[in-house]
Design a protein around this motif. Structure first.
Motif, mmCIF file in Angstrom:
data_model
loop_
_atom_site.group_PDB
_atom_site.id
_atom_site.type_symbol
_atom_site.label_atom_id
_atom_site.label_comp_id
_atom_site.label_asym_id
_atom_site.label_seq_id
_atom_site.Cartn_x
_atom_site.Cartn_y
_atom_site.Cartn_z
ATOM 1 N N GLU A 302 0.836 -1.215 0.000
ATOM 2 C CA GLU A 302 0.000 0.000 0.000
ATOM 3 C C GLU A 302 0.865 1.257 0.000
ATOM 4 O OE1 GLU A 302 -2.329 1.822 3.548
ATOM 5 O OE2 GLU A 302 -3.679 0.362 2.593
ATOM 6 N N ALA A 303 0.512 2.205 -0.859
ATOM 7 C CA ALA A 303 1.156 3.519 -0.891
ATOM 8 C C ALA A 303 0.088 4.583 -0.660
ATOM 9 C CB ALA A 303 1.856 3.728 -2.221
ATOM 10 N N THR A 304 0.424 5.625 0.059
ATOM 11 C CA THR A 304 -0.575 6.637 0.446
ATOM 12 C C THR A 304 -0.154 8.022 -0.033
ATOM 13 O OG1 THR A 304 -1.158 5.370 2.411
ATOM 14 C CG2 THR A 304 -1.796 7.676 2.387
ATOM 15 N N ILE A 305 -1.143 8.783 -0.482
ATOM 16 C CA ILE A 305 -0.950 10.181 -0.854
ATOM 17 C C ILE A 305 -2.142 10.977 -0.348
ATOM 18 C CG2 ILE A 305 -2.037 9.923 -3.121
ATOM 19 C CD1 ILE A 305 -0.001 11.968 -4.190
ATOM 20 N N SER A 306 -1.912 12.190 0.114
ATOM 21 C CA SER A 306 -2.979 13.044 0.661
ATOM 22 C C SER A 306 -3.561 13.919 -0.437
ATOM 23 C CB SER A 306 -2.437 13.920 1.792
ATOM 24 O OG SER A 306 -2.014 13.123 2.874
ATOM 25 N N MET A 307 -4.916 14.000 -0.432
ATOM 26 C CA MET A 307 -5.642 14.868 -1.371
ATOM 27 C C MET A 307 -6.490 15.846 -0.568
ATOM 28 S SD MET A 307 -8.359 13.810 -4.379
ATOM 29 C CE MET A 307 -9.530 13.095 -3.230
ATOM 30 N N TYR A 308 -6.575 17.076 -1.067
ATOM 31 C CA TYR A 308 -7.353 18.113 -0.379
ATOM 32 C C TYR A 308 -8.521 18.524 -1.285
ATOM 33 C CZ TYR A 308 -3.207 18.199 2.513
ATOM 34 O OH TYR A 308 -2.182 17.830 3.335
ATOM 35 N N VAL A 309 -9.717 18.504 -0.715
ATOM 36 C CA VAL A 309 -10.934 18.863 -1.461
ATOM 37 C C VAL A 309 -11.377 20.243 -0.992
ATOM 38 C CG1 VAL A 309 -13.285 18.205 -2.064
ATOM 39 C CG2 VAL A 309 -11.568 16.433 -1.619
ATOM 40 N N LEU A 310 -11.454 21.203 -1.913
ATOM 41 C CA LEU A 310 -11.793 22.587 -1.588
ATOM 42 C C LEU A 310 -13.145 22.949 -2.186
ATOM 43 C CD1 LEU A 310 -8.541 22.375 -2.422
ATOM 44 C CD2 LEU A 310 -8.590 24.767 -1.699
ATOM 45 N N ASN A 311 -13.972 23.682 -1.427
ATOM 46 C CA ASN A 311 -15.243 24.221 -1.925
ATOM 47 C C ASN A 311 -15.001 25.655 -2.357
ATOM 48 O OD1 ASN A 311 -17.807 25.079 -2.480
ATOM 49 N ND2 ASN A 311 -18.689 24.539 -0.494
ATOM 50 N N ARG A 312 -14.887 25.871 -3.664
ATOM 51 C CA ARG A 312 -14.613 27.201 -4.202
ATOM 52 C C ARG A 312 -15.890 27.964 -4.570
ATOM 53 N NH1 ARG A 312 -9.351 27.823 -6.176
ATOM 54 N NH2 ARG A 312 -7.944 27.059 -4.569
ATOM 55 N N GLY A 313 -17.053 27.375 -4.309
ATOM 56 C CA GLY A 313 -18.314 28.046 -4.643
ATOM 57 C C GLY A 313 -18.877 28.810 -3.463
ATOM 58 N N THR A 314 -20.104 29.347 -3.669
ATOM 59 C CA THR A 314 -20.801 30.079 -2.597
ATOM 60 C C THR A 314 -21.916 29.251 -1.970
ATOM 61 O OG1 THR A 314 -22.323 31.069 -4.205
ATOM 62 C CG2 THR A 314 -20.324 32.299 -3.689
ATOM 63 N N PRO A 344 -18.752 26.696 2.099
ATOM 64 C CA PRO A 344 -18.049 27.542 1.128
ATOM 65 C C PRO A 344 -16.733 28.061 1.706
ATOM 66 C CG PRO A 344 -20.379 28.091 1.163
ATOM 67 C CD PRO A 344 -20.153 27.135 2.298
ATOM 68 N N GLY A 345 -15.646 27.868 0.939
ATOM 69 C CA GLY A 345 -14.327 28.327 1.368
ATOM 70 C C GLY A 345 -13.565 27.345 2.225
ATOM 71 N N ASP A 346 -14.212 26.249 2.667
ATOM 72 C CA ASP A 346 -13.535 25.278 3.535
ATOM 73 C C ASP A 346 -12.818 24.209 2.705
ATOM 74 O OD1 ASP A 346 -14.424 26.683 5.656
ATOM 75 O OD2 ASP A 346 -15.777 25.133 6.446
ATOM 76 N N MET A 347 -11.953 23.443 3.396
ATOM 77 C CA MET A 347 -11.164 22.401 2.749
ATOM 78 C C MET A 347 -11.154 21.161 3.643
ATOM 79 S SD MET A 347 -7.136 22.627 1.664
ATOM 80 C CE MET A 347 -6.630 22.917 3.362
ATOM 81 N N GLU A 348 -11.226 19.988 3.038
ATOM 82 C CA GLU A 348 -11.178 18.730 3.773
ATOM 83 C C GLU A 348 -10.066 17.848 3.193
ATOM 84 O OE1 GLU A 348 -12.874 17.837 6.402
ATOM 85 O OE2 GLU A 348 -14.195 19.605 6.476
ATOM 86 N N GLN A 349 -9.379 17.111 4.079
ATOM 87 C CA GLN A 349 -8.278 16.242 3.657
ATOM 88 C C GLN A 349 -8.783 14.804 3.500
ATOM 89 O OE1 GLN A 349 -4.747 16.503 6.054
ATOM 90 N NE2 GLN A 349 -3.845 14.608 5.232
ATOM 91 N N VAL A 350 -8.340 14.165 2.427
ATOM 92 C CA VAL A 350 -8.708 12.777 2.138
ATOM 93 C C VAL A 350 -7.427 11.996 1.848
ATOM 94 C CG1 VAL A 350 -10.020 11.236 0.633
ATOM 95 C CG2 VAL A 350 -10.929 13.493 1.198
ATOM 96 N N GLU A 351 -7.291 10.836 2.462
ATOM 97 C CA GLU A 351 -6.146 9.972 2.208
ATOM 98 C C GLU A 351 -6.498 8.962 1.120
ATOM 99 O OE1 GLU A 351 -3.215 10.434 3.549
ATOM 100 O OE2 GLU A 351 -3.998 12.132 4.725
ATOM 101 N N ILE A 352 -5.643 8.912 0.088
ATOM 102 C CA ILE A 352 -5.826 7.952 -1.006
ATOM 103 C C ILE A 352 -4.814 6.829 -0.814
ATOM 104 C CG2 ILE A 352 -5.876 7.616 -3.502
ATOM 105 C CD1 ILE A 352 -6.311 10.607 -3.804
ATOM 106 N N LYS A 353 -5.349 5.632 -0.670
ATOM 107 C CA LYS A 353 -4.491 4.460 -0.461
ATOM 108 C C LYS A 353 -4.515 3.589 -1.714
ATOM 109 C CE LYS A 353 -5.497 4.464 4.497
ATOM 110 N NZ LYS A 353 -6.027 3.670 5.634
ATOM 111 N N ILE A 354 -3.311 3.428 -2.331
ATOM 112 C CA ILE A 354 -3.200 2.690 -3.595
ATOM 113 C C ILE A 354 -2.335 1.455 -3.364
ATOM 114 C CG2 ILE A 354 -2.457 2.800 -5.997
ATOM 115 C CD1 ILE A 354 -2.855 5.828 -5.868
ATOM 116 N N THR A 355 -2.887 0.311 -3.752
ATOM 117 C CA THR A 355 -2.149 -0.951 -3.635
ATOM 118 C C THR A 355 -2.057 -1.586 -5.014
ATOM 119 O OG1 THR A 355 -3.025 -1.275 -1.395
ATOM 120 C CG2 THR A 355 -2.018 -3.183 -2.483
ATOM 121 N N PRO A 356 -0.836 -1.585 -5.655
ATOM 122 C CA PRO A 356 -0.694 -2.231 -6.963
ATOM 123 C C PRO A 356 -0.850 -3.745 -6.852
ATOM 124 C CG PRO A 356 1.104 -0.697 -6.520
ATOM 125 C CD PRO A 356 0.395 -0.908 -5.224
ATOM 126 N N ASN A 357 -1.137 -4.359 -7.966
ATOM 127 C CA ASN A 357 -1.209 -5.814 -8.023
ATOM 128 C C ASN A 357 0.147 -6.391 -7.623
ATOM 129 O OD1 ASN A 357 -1.796 -8.476 -8.579
ATOM 130 N ND2 ASN A 357 -1.751 -8.206 -10.817
#
Length: 417
Positions: A302-314, A344-357
């Protein structure tokens, strides 16, 4: 003696009564003489009257004798609406004259009806008085013709509720869908119909009132040109598109736009309210730290990378979900799997876990990530570099060492020979 006393007392009382009643009788005489010798009054009880539409108009007529002698008064209807049959009645009988004693009065009824119209089947039908004013006059004359008086009345017939509802304005604006809802960056289009309810072709001028900063334009349906007026045939209508554009930064809420139409030959101006409900803008963006879109992984690990989701709308984003497009037999997981709310204007962090075959060949692979929000979405593409696992590295090292050892042994053996 007693009889004489009673007679004297009675005489005294009668004298006193006579003395006191004399002036009273004399005082009554002038009131009788104050009456005119002859005087009659003919008057309508209500000389100004408003009534609803009906087949009959009824008025109370007062005949009064103010004179000292009884009178017989002859009555004639001297004025009534054209096409109208007017009679003076009492208890259903037609009256042409009336006897009124001195100081008395009589009340009669003046009844007016329109002449009956014949129907196609030959039957007669009572007609209703049309809205308008109707004047009546009745003349009263004493039998010897020496005294006359005339009563006059004006009756106003109003419109019925049905007629008021059916009466059309010269110009009218209708819209099947006067309320629209959408995001702040949307363009709103209303379809309205302009009705010319007159018997003449006319030019209708158009205008609008809107909140500050809003843009409103008129276009004929299925045409691209903008207009400020248009020609409408008599008793017909034309469709017009009303395009409404909110200004940047408009707040979420309901806004009213009022459109107007006026015919050039009429003073009346029709209006119609249109409502736009802004729900905000829907924009969502996903990114990684420092915008790095690559990572290294090993097969089966398993390899992990962090992704950030931003709400740029109103507008708030609710129930944000994730999915991926990955190589076969690869595993991609998100933590958390969904986000309930991003303001609106907030951000949430999501961890993406990838496991190759586990059997993945060394090399670069592409993994696409999709972020799905409310009326908005975004995606990013990750490059995953798969390297050989450490187990195979040690196996390789062992093989190399074995080969070296084998070669060394062979050189020694061959060297001795």
């Amino acid at each position: 003696m007693h009889a004489m006393t009673r007679t004297l007392a009675l005489t005294t009382v009668l004298f006193a009564l006579g003395f006191r009643s004399g002036p009273a009788l004399r005082a009554a005489e002038p009131s009788e003489k104050a009456k005119p010798e002859r005087e009659i009054v003919v008057a309508f009880e209500y000389p100004r009257l408003e009534v609803d539409p009906s087949t009959t108009i009824r008025l109370d007529l007062i005949i009064k004798n103010n004179g000292q002698k009884d009178e017989t008064i002859l009555l004639d209807v001297t004025s009534s609406p054209e096409g109208c049959v007017t009679k003076i009645e009492e208890y259903g009988d037609v009256i042409g004259g009336v006897f009124v004693a001195s100081g008395e009065k009589k009340t009669l009824t003046v009844e007016a009806k329109l002449k009956k119209s014949k129907q196609e089947e030959g039957e007669e039908k009572d007609e209703k008085f049309a809205p308008g004013q109707y004047k009546f006059a009745v003349k009263g004359t004493t039998e010897d013709g020496k005294l006359t008086d005339t009563a006059e009345a004006t009756v106003t017939v109003g419109k019925s509720e049905e007629e008021e509802e059916e009466e059309e304005d010269p110009v009218e604006i209708t819209c099947s869908y006067p309320n629209l809802r959408g995001s702040n960056d949307s363009d709103f289009r209303f379809s309205v119909d302009i009705h010319n309810n007159t018997d003449n072709e006319d030019m209708a001028s158009l205008r609008a009132e809107a909140p500050r900063g809003w843009e409103v334009a008129f276009k004929p349906s299925y045409e691209d040109k903008y207009i400020g007026s248009l020609k409408i045939d008599s008793n017909l209508s034309r469709s017009v598109d009303v395009e409404v554009k909110p200004p940047p930064g408009a707040e979420v809420g309901k806004y009213t736009i009022k459109v107007f139409a006026k015919l050039s030959k009429e003073d009346f101006e029709a209006s119609r309210e249109l409502t736009v409900e802004l729900t905000g803008t829907y924009r969502i963006r996903c990114r990684t730290l420092n915008d790095v879109l690559s990572l290294t992984a090993r097969g089966g690990q398993e390899a992990t990378i962090s992704m950030y989701v931003l709400n740029r709308g109103t507008a708030p984003q609710t129930n944000v979900t994730f999915d991926s497009f990955k190589p076969e037999n690869w595993k991609v997981e998100f933590e958390p799997e969904t986000i309930d709310l991003i303001k609106p204007g907030d951000m949430e962090q999501v961890e993406i876990k990838i496991t190759p075959n586990a059997d993945a060949i060394v090399g670069d692979y592409s993994v696409a990530i999709n972020v799905n929000g409310e009326k908005a979405e975004d995606d990013l593409e990750l490059r995953v570099t798969v390297k050989a696992s450490t187990t195979w590295a040690w196996v390789g090292v062992g093989i190399i060492v074995g080969v070296i050892v084998l070669l060394s042994v062979m050189f020694r053996v061959l060297g001795r020979r």
